[in-house]
Every structure is written in structure tokens, then in C-alpha cells.
Design a protein around this motif. Structure first.
Motif, PDB file in Angstrom:
ATOM      1  N   ALA A  73     -11.379   7.103  46.291  1.00  0.00           N
ATOM      2  CA  ALA A  73     -10.749   7.998  45.324  1.00  0.00           C
ATOM      3  C   ALA A  73      -9.397   7.454  44.883  1.00  0.00           C
ATOM      4  O   ALA A  73      -8.564   7.053  45.708  1.00  0.00           O
ATOM      5  N   TRP A  74      -9.191   7.468  43.567  1.00  0.00           N
ATOM      6  CA  TRP A  74      -7.948   6.977  42.961  1.00  0.00           C
ATOM      7  C   TRP A  74      -7.235   8.152  42.303  1.00  0.00           C
ATOM      8  O   TRP A  74      -7.854   8.954  41.592  1.00  0.00           O
ATOM      9  N   ARG A  75      -5.921   8.236  42.512  1.00  0.00           N
ATOM     10  CA  ARG A  75      -5.157   9.351  41.965  1.00  0.00           C
ATOM     11  C   ARG A  75      -4.489   8.976  40.655  1.00  0.00           C
ATOM     12  O   ARG A  75      -3.830   7.934  40.537  1.00  0.00           O
ATOM     13  N   ALA A 108     -12.093  16.767  40.898  1.00  0.00           N
ATOM     14  CA  ALA A 108     -12.207  15.314  40.798  1.00  0.00           C
ATOM     15  C   ALA A 108     -13.417  14.955  39.957  1.00  0.00           C
ATOM     16  O   ALA A 108     -14.431  15.662  39.951  1.00  0.00           O
ATOM     17  N   PHE A 109     -13.295  13.848  39.247  1.00  0.00           N
ATOM     18  CA  PHE A 109     -14.401  13.322  38.451  1.00  0.00           C
ATOM     19  C   PHE A 109     -15.076  12.238  39.264  1.00  0.00           C
ATOM     20  O   PHE A 109     -14.448  11.253  39.644  1.00  0.00           O
ATOM     21  N   GLU A 120     -14.083   8.401  42.822  1.00  0.00           N
ATOM     22  CA  GLU A 120     -13.480   9.638  42.338  1.00  0.00           C
ATOM     23  C   GLU A 120     -12.161   9.348  41.634  1.00  0.00           C
ATOM     24  O   GLU A 120     -11.406   8.454  42.039  1.00  0.00           O
ATOM     25  N   LEU A 121     -11.894  10.149  40.610  1.00  0.00           N
ATOM     26  CA  LEU A 121     -10.575  10.209  39.987  1.00  0.00           C
ATOM     27  C   LEU A 121     -10.082  11.646  40.101  1.00  0.00           C
ATOM     28  O   LEU A 121     -10.833  12.589  39.826  1.00  0.00           O
ATOM     29  N   TYR A 122      -8.818  11.817  40.492  1.00  0.00           N
ATOM     30  CA  TYR A 122      -8.272  13.165  40.625  1.00  0.00           C
ATOM     31  C   TYR A 122      -6.759  13.107  40.435  1.00  0.00           C
ATOM     32  O   TYR A 122      -6.160  12.025  40.432  1.00  0.00           O
TER      33      TYR A 122
END
Length: 318
Positions: A73-75, A108-109, A120-122
């Protein structure tokens, strides 16, 4: 032709989910030996953090039949940036889904990247709030230093195996704003076998290594950082005393110039203790191309890479 404007919509590696067939053993390793804090459990999942992580959790362990990566997951830097990056993914034909979030973060996408890894992107995240004996003396430090085990400080980077390094790194650049910092192109018709990319000014947040097998979605390693080289050496002594197999290191990488140590957690996933690495402040950084190992050496100081470093990944091949 003008140089493309760099993207800065994605800020950092936010959290990683690792799958493990021995959840209890993995939790004991990550808390007692690797030095993370357990912050929550829910069903067959455990949530952990390093003492220097500002967010509530950066590692999720999930019980599974096999080891490997659950998701990475990347923020994003803002809610607006998150929407822009999702739009860019959808414009590339990526079909993803929105989730309501998890312990420690909001919506999250989720999508599958070209290398087969669930991503994930969030943006929304829960900050860690220390209490009691975990309150630090300095308010700009998220938590008092624990000193437990190797005392891994904060999540640093991840290395993913991908069938096509160029295709994957181009995708990560075009859609999410990863910048190519270094890559390995040995010649002799092998093509590009490794790439090191970052989002802001680190040597790398993401490494991509060519997958040697006819498969995809595998994990090479996840790394947490410590403050200095001495902490890496301290970790080596702790792993030795705890009878944890040390696969590789301590030594210095040629690429990134980081000081490193690799071990396997009980579930089989490779973990790194990492320190240093150069930082990039020039906006017009030119990616460094390596055509051989440095001077014929596998690492900066000449330590050979063990065969397992190229052969072992999770989930293991059947």
C-alpha cells in the motif's frame, strides 16, 4: 522535446500485508526478535509498527496456507492526489475497487499492478499516539526507543519480483510518479534485470527484480530501517543469539549504498534490516545504469551473493 513533469502525488510506502502459514510464530518473531510493536489483532490478522513509524500500523500479518505478499500500500499526499492517481490508473485501463479501509487507514483503491501484485492507494491514516512509558522525550519523535530485539525503526522499502522490469517500472512512473534512480542492464542480451525507484528523495522505496520463474506476484523482501550501521551489526548479533538464520550480510549494497542484513521470518518471507542509502535532492537526477556488478563484485565491498538470494522468494514455487 520537454522533459515530462515529475509527479509527486504519492508520498511513501504506507504499509504491507504479509501472508504467513505460522501466524503465532511470525508475531513472536516480529515483536520479540525483529523489534516491532503489536498494536492490534483482528481475526486471523495482526497489526504491527516500528518504534519510529508515525502511523498506527505499517505491517499486517495474515494467516494463510502459504507465505507471500498479501498487498502493498502506497499513501498519497492528499485526498485530491489520491483521486488524480486513481483517474490515471483508470485511464490506463486498470480496473480496481474501492475498499472501506482497515485498521489504521481509511478508504483505499485496490488494483493489480503489471507484475501481478495486489496494490493499494490511500490517504486517510490513523496516527500513532504514544501513552505511558512510550511517550518520547522529544515531541518530534513518534515513540520512545524500545531497544527490544533488533528494534526495527520504520518501514523503508519493498522488493518485488516482476516478469518484465521495464514494463512495470514504466507503469509505476507513468501512473504513480515513481522516479527511476538506478537500474541494472548486464548486457549479453539479458535486458534489464533490476530497477530501483523512489517517490521523493530516497535512493529507493521500490525495487523491481526480474522474476526467474514462469509466475508473477511474488515477494523478494520487505525492509525496515534502523538509524545507523551499528544498529545493523547489533541486529546480526541478536539474530545469532536467537538462532535466526542470517542469509546475507551484514554488508554494503552497490546500488543505493545501503548497509544491509537479510533473514527469513518464520513464515518464510525474507526481511531486511537496512541503514543509510544515498538521498537525491537534484530535480534533474539522471538514472544510473549498471552494466555489471561493481568492478565484478556482487556488493560494494566484494561479498558474494548467496545462491538463495536469487532462488528464494515467496510464495515458494511448488
Amino acid at each position: 522535446m520537454p522533459h515530462p513533469e515529475p509527479l509527486y502525488d504519492v508520498a511513501q510506502l504506507g504499509h504491507v500485508e504479509l501472508l504467513t502459514p505460522v501466524l503465532d510464530d511470525s508475531v513472536r518473531f516480529f515483536t520479540g526478535v525483529y523489534g516491532l510493536d503489536l498494536v492490534a489483532t483482528e481475526g486471523d490478522c495482526a497489526y504491527l509498527r516500528g518504534w519510529g513509524d508515525h502511523d498506527l500500523t505499517t505491517l499486517k500479518l495474515t494467516s494463510s496456507a502459504n507465505s507471500g505478499l498479501g498487498h502493498v500500500a502506497w499513501r498519497a499526499v492528499s485526498p485530491q492526489a489520491l483521486e488524480r492517481r486513481v483517474a490515471a490508473l483508470e485511464a490506463r485501463g486498470i480496473e480496481g475497487t474501492w475498499t472501506e479501509g482497515d485498521i489504521g487507514h481509511g478508504k483505499a483503491f485496490r488494483f493489480t499492478a503489471p507484475g501481478g501484485h495486489l496494490t493499494e492507494l490511500y490517504y486517510e491514516t490513523e496516527k500513532y499516539r504514544p501513552a505511558g512509558d512510550k511517550v518520547p522525550a522529544l515531541p518530534n519523535q513518534p515513540q520512545r526507543f524500545t531497544g527490544r530485539g533488533a528494534a526495527a525503526c520504520r518501514i523503508d522499502h519493498i522488493n518485488l519480483l516482476v516478469p518484465d522490469v521495464v514494463t512495470t517500472r514504466t507503469f509505476m512512473d507513468d501512473t504513480l510518479g515513481f522516479k527511476l534512480r538506478e537500474h541494472l542492464v548486464p548486457g549479453s542480451g539479458q535486458g534489464e534485470v533490476g530497477a530501483w525507484m523512489s517517490l521523493m528523495n530516497k535512493a529507493h522505496d521500490l525495487a523491481l527484480t526480474r522474476e526467474p520463474a514462469d509466475t508473477q506476484g511474488r515477494l523478494h523482501h520487505l525492509a525496515y530501517a534502523v538509524e545507523n550501521r551499528e544498529d545493523v551489526l547489533r541486529a546480526a548479533d541478536i539474530f545469532m543469539e536467537q538462532d535466526v538464520f542470517i542469509e546475507f550480510g551484514p554488508a554494503k549494497h552497490s546500488r543505493t549504498q545501503g548497509f544491509f542484513l537479510y533473514v527469513y521470518e518464520p513464515g518464510g518471507n525474507r526481511m531486511e534490516i537496512f541503514s543509510g542509502g544515498f538521498h537525491i535532492f537534484a530535480p534533474d537526477w539522471e538514472p544510473v545504469t549498471w552494466n555489471t556488478e561493481a568492478g565484478g563484485r556482487s556488493t560494494a565491498w566484494g561479498l558474494d551473493v548467496p545462491a538463495s538470494f536469487h532462488a528464494h522468494a515467496t510464495p515458494p514455487l511448488s
